[in-house]
Write a protein that holds these residues in place. Structure first.
Motif, mmCIF file in Angstrom:
data_model
loop_
_atom_site.group_PDB
_atom_site.id
_atom_site.type_symbol
_atom_site.label_atom_id
_atom_site.label_comp_id
_atom_site.label_asym_id
_atom_site.label_seq_id
_atom_site.Cartn_x
_atom_site.Cartn_y
_atom_site.Cartn_z
ATOM 1 N N LYS A 1 0.831 -1.218 0.000
ATOM 2 C CA LYS A 1 0.000 0.000 0.000
ATOM 3 C C LYS A 1 0.867 1.271 0.000
ATOM 4 O O LYS A 1 0.609 2.213 -0.736
ATOM 5 C CB LYS A 1 -0.925 0.012 1.241
ATOM 6 C CG LYS A 1 -1.769 -1.237 1.387
ATOM 7 C CD LYS A 1 -2.615 -1.208 2.626
ATOM 8 C CE LYS A 1 -1.855 -1.248 3.932
ATOM 9 N NZ LYS A 1 -1.253 -2.548 4.273
ATOM 10 N N THR A 2 1.906 1.244 0.856
ATOM 11 C CA THR A 2 2.784 2.415 0.952
ATOM 12 C C THR A 2 3.613 2.578 -0.326
ATOM 13 O O THR A 2 3.844 3.704 -0.784
ATOM 14 C CB THR A 2 3.689 2.281 2.201
ATOM 15 O OG1 THR A 2 2.832 2.235 3.340
ATOM 16 C CG2 THR A 2 4.650 3.432 2.342
ATOM 17 N N GLN A 3 4.015 1.450 -0.905
ATOM 18 C CA GLN A 3 4.783 1.522 -2.159
ATOM 19 C C GLN A 3 3.958 2.214 -3.250
ATOM 20 O O GLN A 3 4.457 3.059 -3.987
ATOM 21 C CB GLN A 3 5.181 0.112 -2.638
ATOM 22 C CG GLN A 3 5.968 -0.697 -1.634
ATOM 23 C CD GLN A 3 7.261 -0.025 -1.242
ATOM 24 O OE1 GLN A 3 8.032 0.407 -2.097
ATOM 25 N NE2 GLN A 3 7.480 0.124 0.051
ATOM 26 N N THR B 1 1.067 8.914 8.694
ATOM 27 C CA THR B 1 0.665 8.678 10.092
ATOM 28 C C THR B 1 1.525 7.608 10.759
ATOM 29 O O THR B 1 1.496 7.459 11.966
ATOM 30 C CB THR B 1 -0.815 8.223 10.190
ATOM 31 O OG1 THR B 1 -0.914 6.876 9.719
ATOM 32 C CG2 THR B 1 -1.734 9.121 9.399
ATOM 33 N N GLU B 2 2.253 6.839 9.964
ATOM 34 C CA GLU B 2 2.976 5.698 10.546
ATOM 35 C C GLU B 2 4.485 5.831 10.424
ATOM 36 O O GLU B 2 5.213 4.877 10.649
ATOM 37 C CB GLU B 2 2.528 4.404 9.852
ATOM 38 C CG GLU B 2 1.063 4.103 10.075
ATOM 39 C CD GLU B 2 0.623 2.815 9.404
ATOM 40 O OE1 GLU B 2 0.936 2.638 8.199
ATOM 41 O OE2 GLU B 2 -0.009 1.987 10.064
ATOM 42 N N ASN B 3 4.914 7.040 10.020
ATOM 43 C CA ASN B 3 6.339 7.291 9.809
ATOM 44 C C ASN B 3 6.938 6.320 8.799
ATOM 45 O O ASN B 3 8.031 5.776 9.001
ATOM 46 C CB ASN B 3 7.086 7.199 11.154
ATOM 47 C CG ASN B 3 8.435 7.883 11.075
ATOM 48 O OD1 ASN B 3 8.674 8.678 10.159
ATOM 49 N ND2 ASN B 3 9.320 7.575 11.994
ATOM 50 N N THR B 4 6.222 6.104 7.710
ATOM 51 C CA THR B 4 6.746 5.192 6.690
ATOM 52 C C THR B 4 7.051 5.891 5.372
ATOM 53 O O THR B 4 7.364 5.239 4.383
ATOM 54 C CB THR B 4 5.781 4.008 6.436
ATOM 55 O OG1 THR B 4 4.468 4.520 6.202
ATOM 56 C CG2 THR B 4 5.757 3.044 7.590
ATOM 57 N N PHE B 5 6.942 7.246 5.352
ATOM 58 C CA PHE B 5 7.367 7.949 4.130
ATOM 59 C C PHE B 5 8.893 7.870 4.064
ATOM 60 O O PHE B 5 9.578 8.199 5.035
ATOM 61 C CB PHE B 5 6.919 9.414 4.148
ATOM 62 C CG PHE B 5 7.439 10.167 2.952
ATOM 63 C CD1 PHE B 5 6.786 10.082 1.736
ATOM 64 C CD2 PHE B 5 8.606 10.923 3.030
ATOM 65 C CE1 PHE B 5 7.278 10.732 0.603
ATOM 66 C CE2 PHE B 5 9.108 11.586 1.905
ATOM 67 C CZ PHE B 5 8.440 11.486 0.700
ATOM 68 N N VAL C 1 -2.964 9.801 2.040
ATOM 69 C CA VAL C 1 -3.109 9.662 3.497
ATOM 70 C C VAL C 1 -2.743 8.219 3.837
ATOM 71 O O VAL C 1 -3.474 7.280 3.530
ATOM 72 C CB VAL C 1 -4.540 9.987 3.982
ATOM 73 C CG1 VAL C 1 -4.580 9.962 5.510
ATOM 74 C CG2 VAL C 1 -5.013 11.343 3.476
ATOM 75 N N ASP C 2 -1.573 8.051 4.455
ATOM 76 C CA ASP C 2 -1.018 6.711 4.696
ATOM 77 C C ASP C 2 -0.609 6.613 6.166
ATOM 78 O O ASP C 2 0.380 7.180 6.560
ATOM 79 C CB ASP C 2 0.196 6.514 3.771
ATOM 80 C CG ASP C 2 0.803 5.126 3.896
ATOM 81 O OD1 ASP C 2 0.102 4.209 4.334
ATOM 82 O OD2 ASP C 2 1.993 4.972 3.550
ATOM 83 N N SER C 3 -1.359 5.970 7.005
ATOM 84 C CA SER C 3 -2.587 5.265 6.742
ATOM 85 C C SER C 3 -3.786 6.087 7.217
ATOM 86 O O SER C 3 -3.680 6.823 8.197
ATOM 87 C CB SER C 3 -2.501 3.933 7.467
ATOM 88 O OG SER C 3 -3.543 3.675 8.330
#
Ligand code: GTP
Ligand code: MG
Length: 345
Positions: A145-147, A170-174, A231-233
């Motif tokens: 999803k993030t990819q 929101t999940e610090n995954t950028f 918007v992730d997530s």
């Protein structure tokens, strides 16, 4: 909310471009314009009342048009009769009536699609991820999803040299490193891509909602042509903050408001909104896939397109389109590689 606090939050949108260097759009007609009337054009609204309204969060005609009498009396300190006049005038200016199918078709001609760079996935989506709509992707951890969010950023920036993307994380995954890799994979300058992505880390659900509400203000203030909002997530903060059945109604109400904000951003500015969503196990399900998206009907109904992402055989990913207003349901198989998504036959 105090102005200073809002400013601090807005500064979290990472942006390095000075105002003077902001490029002007080459296709202004691609962006749907809102009515240009301001709050002070309403009857009974002077500069002071307009300021009070703005401070209370009523920034445009739509906000007043859908407000209740009581709200306006309380926030703007006007009489009920004036409030009624304001609401009626705002409603008149909004053209909230019906339009012909031809008019809707003409508006739809302005909609564009953001390519995933992967033929299978693009075909599934009727050419790519639509602007003026919310696309939701749900699936288990590591499903990609993030990819997809990172890739959409790079692809819209490559397609449109004036475009900007907003990433609410929101999940610090950028990961800027991942943007660099996708940019190189797509044959674009990684620094150009990173400069045109504005990232904001949302620390809780209220912060996330506020950041979304601020996107339009930021576009107006900084003159940026935002074409994509990620918007992730979407649901992780809501899920963590509202635990237990007793809080469900409140959570759904807040999520509903957030989805409305996102839908308004998408529709009034011809922006593609991409949201990711988690799944929860459904232990009582014995047949089929025992997973279900978070957010229930609120998220399901507000999303224009819904995609279920899952891990396939040998490291592949399968995207299943499960809800779309004008596309057939179907599946696409692909692989996540360093430089992008590639088709799997
Ligand atoms: P959650 O946020 O945890 O729910 O998961 P997600 O669906 O957002 O997963 P994400 O998009 O972060 O996908 C992670 C997966 O993408 C990894 O397990 C890898 O399979 C793949 N991936 C990420 N980066 C790379 C890369 O540089 N090269 C390759 N080949 N695969 C990668
Ligand atoms: Mg993720």
């Amino acid at each position: 909310m105090a102005e200073a606090k809002i400013k601090v939050i807005m500064d979290e949108f990472i942006t390095e471009e000075p105002k003077s260097k902001v490029l002007k759009s080459t296709e202004p007609d691609k962006v749907l314009k809102m009515e240009k009337l301001t709050l002070s054009d309403l009857p009974g609204v002077g500069a002071a009342t307009a300021e009070k309204l703005e401070q209370a969060g009523y920034r445009d005609m739509m906000a007043v048009a859908v407000a209740t009498l009581g709200e306006l009396v309380e926030t703007a300190g006007v009489t009920e009769a004036v409030a009624r006049k304001m609401i009626n005038a705002a409603r008149d200016s909004m053209k909230m009536g019906f339009e012909t199918g031809m008019e809707v078709l003409k508006k739809r001609a302005l909609i564009s699609k953001i390519s995933t760079g992967c033929t299978n996935f693009d075909n599934l989506m009727g050419g790519g991820f639509e602007t003026s709509a919310i696309t939701e992707c749900f699936g288990e951890f590591g499903s990609g999803k993030t990819q997809v969010g990172h890739l959409l950023c790079v692809n819209i920036l490559k397609e449109d040299p004036d475009a900007h993307a907003v990433y609410i994380d929101t999940e610090n995954t950028f990961r800027p490193e991942r943007i660099k890799q996708f940019a190189l994979g797509a044959g674009m300058n990684p620094e150009d891509a990173l400069t045109r992505i504005m990232v904001a880390r949302a620390f809780n659900s209220d912060h996330q909602m506020l950041l979304a509400e601020k996107v339009e203000t930021m576009m107006a203030e900084q003159g940026k042509k935002v074409r994509l909002v990620v918007v992730d997530s979407l649901t992780s903060h809501f899920r963590a903050e509202f635990i237990g059945r007793g809080t469900l109604a409140e959570r759904q109400q807040k999520l509903n408001r957030h989805m409305h904000t996102l839908a308004k951003i998408a529709n009034t500015n011809n922006i593609c909104v991409y949201v990711t969503n988690q799944v929860m196990a459904k232990p009582d399900q014995f047949f089929g896939d025992p997973t279900q998206a978070i957010g229930g009907h609120v998220v399901a109904h507000a999303s224009t397109f819904r995609i279920y992402l899952r891990k396939g055989r040998k490291g592949t990913r399968v995207a299943k389109l499960i809800d779309a207003p004008n596309l057939a349901d179907g599946e696409a198989c692909f692989e996540v590689t360093e430089g992008g998504l590639v088709d799997v036959k």
